[in-house]
Design an enzyme around this catalytic site. Sequence first.
Site, PDB file in Angstrom:
ATOM      1  CD  GLU A  29      -1.840   2.320   1.505  1.00  0.00           C
ATOM      2  OE1 GLU A  29      -1.525   3.118   0.580  1.00  0.00           O
ATOM      3  OE2 GLU A  29      -1.910   2.638   2.690  1.00  0.00           O
ATOM      4  CB  CYS A  57      -0.902   7.087   1.091  1.00  0.00           C
ATOM      5  SG  CYS A  57      -2.348   6.313   1.856  1.00  0.00           S
TER       6      CYS A  57
END
Length: 478
Positions: free
Chosen positions: A219, A253
């Site tokens: 991820e 993110c």
Amino acid sequence: MSSTLTYTPIEEIPKIRDDLRTTFKTGVTRSLEWRKRQLYQVARLAQNEVEAICDAMARDFAKPRFEVMVAELAAVVQRALKSAESLEEWIKPEHPDVPDFQKSWKPTIYKVPKGTVLIISPWNYPVILTLQPLIGAISAGCCAILKPSEAVPHFSKLLAELLPKYLDTSTYRVINGAVPETTKILELQWDHIFYTGNGRVARIVASAAAKHLTPCSLELGGKSPVVVDATYDMELAAKRILWGKCNNAGQICVSPDYILVPRHKQDELIKGFEKAYKAFFPEGALDDANYGSIVNDLHFQRLSALLDRSQGEKVGGVFGGRRDPARRRFEPVIVKGVDENDSLLEEEIFGPILPFIAVDSLDEAIDFINARPHPLVLYAFTEDPAVKERLINETQSGGIAFNDTFQHLAVGELPFSGVGESGYGYQFLRYSFDAFTHMRSSVDIPRSEERNLSLRYPPYKTEAYQMLGGALNTPIPE
């Protein structure tokens, strides 16, 4: 070594892994009730230790209490409980629909745990990004090692202290450390590695995993763009984008990384940002307790260098853009007139700097996005179905969110993943369970099938070719 955080002795790391593998082989983690009990304990940890966790995060990088409680702790409780509630259904064997002649074979898909897994989590959202994969590993019936980030030493120390109070230490352990400890961890064989972080380290993780043919979930992040349609409400768009950008001071993110705005709407959008900023932070964000700090001096200096090298125009007014290196405080700043070669487009910003790129058409915006690595999420502010359709069909990203930022993370029933440079492997609720689960296919051919199977044995007869190779004569539609 941090004065706050005690690192796990390197020589102990293989034994910790081996102890967990021994536990896994006993089968203790496979019981439905055992898994549910551990999930409830994860929820209790998040509920009971709010003060300690918020205090640790405040000491590490002044993370606002609201952000810790809402975006991290509440989500952990909700997803741990939801997973426990759904687990009985998730683990049931599946019986796929097959042709009639195969039904007596009892085709079955068993949901079995992969084994002993490794979870490497980052510093920016350390609670949810450590415990959410753990929820998946527990649900799947795996043992797990947690390796939190040394960049948040107070939290990582606290996690090592809390985990044994709530979870079975023969199945779940924390290893703390920096590069040498992580290097040792990655030398070992694991049954799955779940890594959250940046692409540079992800390549190291994936290369180490490849030596053991270990599957990974990566991820990552990337430069998540925001497309603003000329017909959208500029004031509302600015408010929602700024809120997403200010979460954790842009250190996430899925933070909006840059804005593609119609040239003739740029100034109107900036005015919307100024209004929203003044409402969020009447005295500016520098000393506001609702706004976080940059995690460490290295990241502060990196952000400062990116901004100082930019050839774009820094927007003044309410956006003071003040910085305080001693406290690692960095106010949000808008930079307009940014071109494709600007320093702010070199890498993921991961901080409170927001470049504006003026475009003259949707085609230009799409071309700009497609000329770069696939982002983790594409944001678009538009109510035009045709614009939405083009962005869905003509771009690639891990996810696509219309008319808001950050909020898609709240929908646990959607798979969350990157694509290409932004990572791979799905997570959230059922998808986290699936990440740590092996779909073990099975058939059970009864003795009574021998008559039907007799054609497969040599010597091969003409009848065998006709019966078993019949698909070769099936008409294929034009």
